[in-house]
Motif scaffolding. Structure first.
Motif, short mmCIF file in Angstrom:
data_model
loop_
_atom_site.label_atom_id
_atom_site.label_comp_id
_atom_site.label_asym_id
_atom_site.label_seq_id
_atom_site.Cartn_x
_atom_site.Cartn_y
_atom_site.Cartn_z
N ILE A 283 0.85 -1.18 0.00
CA ILE A 283 0.00 0.00 0.00
C ILE A 283 0.89 1.23 0.00
O ILE A 283 1.77 1.37 0.85
CB ILE A 283 -0.94 0.03 1.21
CG1 ILE A 283 -1.78 -1.26 1.25
CG2 ILE A 283 -1.85 1.25 1.17
CD1 ILE A 283 -2.67 -1.38 2.47
N THR A 284 0.65 2.12 -0.97
CA THR A 284 1.46 3.33 -1.11
C THR A 284 0.93 4.43 -0.18
O THR A 284 -0.14 4.30 0.41
CB THR A 284 1.44 3.84 -2.55
OG1 THR A 284 0.09 4.23 -2.88
CG2 THR A 284 1.89 2.77 -3.53
N SER A 285 1.68 5.52 -0.10
CA SER A 285 1.29 6.61 0.80
C SER A 285 -0.04 7.25 0.40
O SER A 285 -0.73 7.82 1.24
CB SER A 285 2.39 7.68 0.82
OG SER A 285 2.64 8.15 -0.48
N ASP A 286 -0.42 7.14 -0.89
CA ASP A 286 -1.72 7.67 -1.32
C ASP A 286 -2.78 6.56 -1.39
O ASP A 286 -3.79 6.68 -2.09
CB ASP A 286 -1.60 8.39 -2.65
CG ASP A 286 -1.06 7.51 -3.77
OD1 ASP A 286 -0.64 6.37 -3.47
OD2 ASP A 286 -1.07 7.96 -4.93
N LEU A 287 -2.51 5.46 -0.65
CA LEU A 287 -3.45 4.35 -0.46
C LEU A 287 -3.78 3.58 -1.73
O LEU A 287 -4.87 3.01 -1.88
CB LEU A 287 -4.73 4.85 0.21
CG LEU A 287 -4.55 5.53 1.57
CD1 LEU A 287 -5.90 5.95 2.14
CD2 LEU A 287 -3.83 4.59 2.54
N GLN A 288 -2.82 3.56 -2.65
CA GLN A 288 -2.98 2.70 -3.83
C GLN A 288 -2.44 1.31 -3.51
O GLN A 288 -1.42 1.17 -2.81
CB GLN A 288 -2.21 3.29 -5.02
CG GLN A 288 -2.71 4.65 -5.46
CD GLN A 288 -4.18 4.63 -5.86
OE1 GLN A 288 -4.57 3.84 -6.73
NE2 GLN A 288 -4.97 5.49 -5.25
N LEU A 289 -3.12 0.27 -4.01
CA LEU A 289 -2.69 -1.11 -3.77
C LEU A 289 -1.82 -1.60 -4.93
O LEU A 289 -2.21 -1.48 -6.10
CB LEU A 289 -3.90 -2.03 -3.61
CG LEU A 289 -4.48 -2.18 -2.19
CD1 LEU A 289 -4.93 -0.85 -1.65
CD2 LEU A 289 -5.61 -3.21 -2.18
N VAL A 290 -0.67 -2.14 -4.60
CA VAL A 290 0.25 -2.73 -5.58
C VAL A 290 0.30 -4.23 -5.30
O VAL A 290 0.76 -4.65 -4.23
CB VAL A 290 1.64 -2.10 -5.48
CG1 VAL A 290 2.60 -2.77 -6.49
CG2 VAL A 290 1.59 -0.60 -5.72
N ARG A 291 -0.16 -5.03 -6.23
CA ARG A 291 -0.23 -6.48 -6.03
C ARG A 291 0.91 -7.16 -6.78
O ARG A 291 1.22 -6.83 -7.93
CB ARG A 291 -1.58 -7.02 -6.53
CG ARG A 291 -2.76 -6.39 -5.79
CD ARG A 291 -4.08 -6.85 -6.37
NE ARG A 291 -5.21 -6.18 -5.73
CZ ARG A 291 -5.83 -6.61 -4.65
NH1 ARG A 291 -5.45 -7.75 -4.10
NH2 ARG A 291 -6.84 -5.94 -4.12
N VAL A 292 1.50 -8.14 -6.13
CA VAL A 292 2.65 -8.88 -6.68
C VAL A 292 2.37 -10.37 -6.59
O VAL A 292 1.83 -10.85 -5.59
CB VAL A 292 3.94 -8.53 -5.92
CG1 VAL A 292 5.11 -9.35 -6.43
CG2 VAL A 292 4.25 -7.04 -6.02
N GLY A 293 2.70 -11.09 -7.66
CA GLY A 293 2.59 -12.54 -7.63
C GLY A 293 1.25 -13.08 -8.04
O GLY A 293 0.90 -14.23 -7.69
N GLY A 294 0.48 -12.30 -8.76
CA GLY A 294 -0.79 -12.79 -9.28
C GLY A 294 -1.92 -12.83 -8.26
O GLY A 294 -2.94 -13.45 -8.51
N ILE A 295 -1.74 -12.18 -7.15
CA ILE A 295 -2.76 -12.19 -6.12
C ILE A 295 -3.94 -11.29 -6.51
O ILE A 295 -3.75 -10.24 -7.12
CB ILE A 295 -2.17 -11.73 -4.77
CG1 ILE A 295 -3.18 -11.97 -3.66
CG2 ILE A 295 -1.70 -10.30 -4.80
CD1 ILE A 295 -2.61 -11.74 -2.28
#
Length: 295
Positions: A283-295
């Protein structure tokens, strides 16, 4: 059946799906054994108690000290991660943590003030696997906060493995075993960094662990803009992520990778998770979700 106890400065909850053929006495006994795992790891690895095995060992410099598996195994794993991250993850950060005010026992309020050489790294710790000894080359304070809880969860899971469904949850770091009482994978929520009672995302888990490192829970009372996740090289708290949640086959791995990926930042943090073949939600400082590994 569900029970909760306090260990390691967090509420530890254990939930077991009980079938008709399983007696409550059997479940209760196994739950107690699982809770005992937390007690043993805390007694071995606590940085906040002068009587812990860890802090007693830190009093001996230049002398190999025989230690129990409850200290040796998480320390060995932590040193391996330190090597992988070139010291960005470093269990010798303990004295810096004390200096920043993270030094009080959660039950007694007693503060720890330990001697330490100004410049130390994980290379100042020598483990002898054959003799099961720990030797410090300089005065230092070991911090296993990013390893010990996951290790305790894994030991608790071992005690509960005979059950078809269970969750061991230590303050949001958890392992979900088998299936829930509906015969489905467990739905696990990830806490919203700014609104504690809200969930920002969910994942479905079965026989996997998820652990979260975030800079929003524990902040320094003595130094501005510092939380409990500290880069040992810059002595500051990284800002790329506000939360790092990693899914792994066992909790000590998820715990350590969550902290390491947080400390490494956006590019290298994502890279280490991908390289290990794990899944993560950042989760970034501006509350964006970054998903890794196909989740």
């Amino acid at each position: 059946m569900k029970r909760t106890k306090l260990y390691m400065d967090t509420a530890v909850s254990i939930e077991v799906v009980t079938g008709k053929s399983t007696s409550e006495a059997t479940v209760a006994q196994k739950m107690n054994q699982a809770f005992e795992a937390f007690q043993k790891v805390e007694q071995a690895c606590s940085r906040f108690s002068p009587d812990s095995e860890l802090m007693r060992a830190c009093q001996q410099v230049g002398i190999p000290v025989a230690v129990s598996p409850f200290l040796f195994e998480p320390l060995k794993f932590a040193l391996g991660m330190a090597e992988c991250t070139d010291g960005i993850f470093d269990p010798t950060i303990g004295k810096r943590m004390e200096d920043y005010g993270f030094n009080r026992h959660y039950l007694t309020g007693e503060a720890m003030y330990s001697p330490s050489t100004a410049s130390v790294t994980y290379r100042d710790i020598v483990l002898d696997e054959q003799e099961r000894t720990l030797c410090l080359l300089k005065p230092l304070v070991i911090d296993l906060g990013a390893v010990a809880k996951g290790f305790a969860i894994d030991l608790a899971v071992h005690e509960l493995a005979e059950f078809g469904g269970f969750v061991v949850n230590a303050g949001g770091d958890l392992f979900a075993g088998g299936m829930n009482d509906s015969g489905e994978a467990w739905e696990i929520g990830i806490q919203h960094p700014e609104r504690k009672e809200e969930v920002i995302s969910t994942v479905l888990l079965s026989n996997e662990a998820i652990c979260t490192s975030g800079g929003y829970e524990r902040k320094s009372a003595t130094v501005a803009d510092i939380h409990h996740l500290i880069d040992p090289k810059t002595q500051t708290s990284p800002k790329d992520w506000v939360s790092s949640s990693v899914i792994a086959p066992f909790a000590m791995m998820a715990d350590t990778f969550a902290t390491s990926s947080f400390l490494l930042g956006a590019v290298e943090g994502r890279g280490i998770v991908e390289q290990a073949g794990l899944q993560a939600i950042f989760i970034t400082s501006d509350l964006q979700l970054v998903r890794v590994g196909g989740i």
